[in-house]
Design a protein around this motif. Structure first.
Motif, PDB file in Angstrom:
ATOM      1  N   GLU A 194     -32.188 -67.088  -3.855  1.00 16.08           N
ATOM      2  CA  GLU A 194     -32.576 -66.021  -2.925  1.00 16.08           C
ATOM      3  C   GLU A 194     -32.033 -66.292  -1.528  1.00 16.08           C
ATOM      4  OE1 GLU A 194     -34.036 -63.157  -3.396  1.00 16.08           O
ATOM      5  OE2 GLU A 194     -34.294 -63.445  -5.556  1.00 16.08           O
ATOM      6  N   SER A 218     -29.285 -61.695 -10.612  1.00 15.42           N
ATOM      7  CA  SER A 218     -30.149 -60.782 -11.363  1.00 15.42           C
ATOM      8  C   SER A 218     -29.381 -59.627 -11.983  1.00 15.42           C
ATOM      9  CB  SER A 218     -31.252 -60.229 -10.451  1.00 15.42           C
ATOM     10  OG  SER A 218     -30.705 -59.415  -9.419  1.00 15.42           O
ATOM     11  N   THR A 219     -28.209 -59.312 -11.411  1.00 10.98           N
ATOM     12  CA  THR A 219     -27.414 -58.187 -11.918  1.00 10.98           C
ATOM     13  C   THR A 219     -25.997 -58.578 -12.303  1.00 10.98           C
ATOM     14  OG1 THR A 219     -26.627 -57.563  -9.705  1.00 10.98           O
ATOM     15  CG2 THR A 219     -28.718 -56.602 -10.458  1.00 10.98           C
ATOM     16  N   GLN A 261     -28.443 -65.294  -1.328  1.00  6.19           N
ATOM     17  CA  GLN A 261     -28.277 -63.844  -1.187  1.00  6.19           C
ATOM     18  C   GLN A 261     -28.542 -63.407   0.256  1.00  6.19           C
ATOM     19  OE1 GLN A 261     -27.367 -62.327  -4.331  1.00  6.19           O
ATOM     20  NE2 GLN A 261     -27.402 -64.515  -4.742  1.00  6.19           N
ATOM     21  N   ARG A 320     -25.288 -70.263 -10.352  1.00  2.05           N
ATOM     22  CA  ARG A 320     -25.655 -68.879 -10.640  1.00  2.05           C
ATOM     23  C   ARG A 320     -25.053 -67.902  -9.635  1.00  2.05           C
ATOM     24  NH1 ARG A 320     -32.043 -70.333 -11.309  1.00  2.05           N
ATOM     25  NH2 ARG A 320     -31.837 -71.606 -13.210  1.00  2.05           N
ATOM     26  N   CYS A 321     -24.898 -68.347  -8.400  1.00  2.00           N
ATOM     27  CA  CYS A 321     -24.529 -67.426  -7.320  1.00  2.00           C
ATOM     28  C   CYS A 321     -23.095 -67.575  -6.827  1.00  2.00           C
ATOM     29  CB  CYS A 321     -25.466 -67.617  -6.124  1.00  2.00           C
ATOM     30  SG  CYS A 321     -27.203 -67.294  -6.461  1.00  2.00           S
ATOM     31  N   ASP A 362     -24.961 -61.708  -7.251  1.00  2.34           N
ATOM     32  CA  ASP A 362     -26.392 -61.522  -7.407  1.00  2.34           C
ATOM     33  C   ASP A 362     -26.722 -61.900  -8.845  1.00  2.34           C
ATOM     34  OD1 ASP A 362     -28.955 -60.618  -7.914  1.00  2.34           O
ATOM     35  OD2 ASP A 362     -28.718 -58.761  -6.780  1.00  2.34           O
ATOM     36  N   GLU A 364     -34.598 -71.047  -8.043  1.00  3.55           N
ATOM     37  CA  GLU A 364     -34.826 -69.623  -7.788  1.00  3.55           C
ATOM     38  C   GLU A 364     -34.872 -69.337  -6.294  1.00  3.55           C
ATOM     39  OE1 GLU A 364     -35.040 -67.183  -9.941  1.00  3.55           O
ATOM     40  OE2 GLU A 364     -35.051 -68.324 -11.814  1.00  3.55           O
TER      41      GLU A 364
END
Length: 294
Positions: free
Chosen positions: A280, A172-173, A283, A241-242, A170, A276
């Motif tokens: 998502e 964002s975290t 995820q 990123r993921c 994730d 972005e």
């Protein structure tokens, strides 16, 4: 039971397309149509499927469907549908002798008429999994992820079949949400650490290939094919990123970028937004797979 399937994106009015291929082993069809060096003819469909290279047969059914509906490039003697396709390797799950074929491609087109997309273990995501460095028996089941946003008149959607060698985080975290599962189900191993343990092995990727995260960004922004290729490459930031590790020679990662509208849009802003939205969708490909029967 076979754990394979087909997802079809239909563009009845045609679409411009670009592509970014960052993995080492893509199974694909007609990707040169996305090059700025080829004729600027609109494409009619993108197919995301399982079956490895065998699954490319699904496009035959998609072409038949489009031909029956009078959709395709006019050659003067017949309309030839322009269909691009990318496949994941899912032969190691379910049944290896059952793969997407023309009938399944045609059926996916008929289903697409309902226009009710669903995320989870469905379509091209049926056989998807991640975190396979410790063997497929320890991998985390994933699937198909879909996410979309709008910014004023601009719309951007992402569709991804998540089938990576690496782990999923994730962004964002920084939390790892999928990867090689520990035997006691207490969490996940770190695929990077597993890589480093194998550093002395000369045949690192023997038996560890067959990973492909395939996806598409669809926007109503007005872009040329050259700009769409750049948009696809900017979307790759979502993979970085993921997914970690990502873009290895054991992956066949591909991203399509599709324009189906004429809304004026800045490429830099749209590419940033596309990354972005894709993040998502990645995820969702993990989380939605947990909510459906395995």
């Amino acid at each position: 039971e076979a754990m394979t399937g087909v997802t079809v994106l239909l563009f009845d009015q045609g679409a411009k397309v670009g592509v970014d291929i960052s993995g080492g082993g893509p199974a694909s069809r007609e990707t040169p149509l996305a090059s700025p060096l080829t004729a600027d003819n609109p494409i009619n469909a993108i197919v995301l499927s399982g079956g490895s290279a065998y699954g490319l047969a699904a496009s035959d059914g998609v072409m038949r469907y489009l031909e029956e509906h009078g959709i395709g490039y006019e050659t003067g003697f017949a309309k030839v549908p322009l269909v691009l396709q990318s496949c994941i390797y899912d032969l190691g799950i379910g049944r290896a002798d059952i793969r997407p074929d023309a009938a399944m491609g045609y059926a996916a087109c008929v289903d697409a008429e309902k226009n009710h997309p669903i995320s989870g273990i469905i379509g091209g995501g049926c056989g998807a999994s991640v975190g396979k460095i410790c063997g497929r028996e320890n991998a985390t089941k994933t699937g198909l992820g879909i996410y979309a946003v709008s910014a004023g008149d601009l719309m951007v959607a992402a569709v991804v079949v998540l089938n990576a060698l690496g782990d999923i985080y994730d962004p964002s975290t920084g939390t790892q949400i999928a990867g090689p599962r520990k035997p006691d189900e207490s969490g996940f191993y770190d695929s990077r650490e597993e890589f480093y343990k194998l550093i002395q092995q000369t045949d690192l990727f023997t038996g560890k290939g067959g990973n492909t995260t395939i996806s598409a960004i669809i926007t109503n922004g007005r872009f040329s094919k050259a700009e769409l290729n750049k948009l696809a490459s900017m979307t790759r930031c979502a993979y970085a990123r993921c997914i970690n590790p990502v873009g290895t020679m054991a992956d066949g990662d591909s991203i399509y970028a599709v324009s189906i509208g004429n809304v004026p849009a800045d490429l830099n802003m749209t590419g940033t937004l596309a990354a972005e939205v894709m993040a998502e969708a990645i995820q969702i490909a993990v989380k939605a797979a947990r909510d459906l029967p395995k």
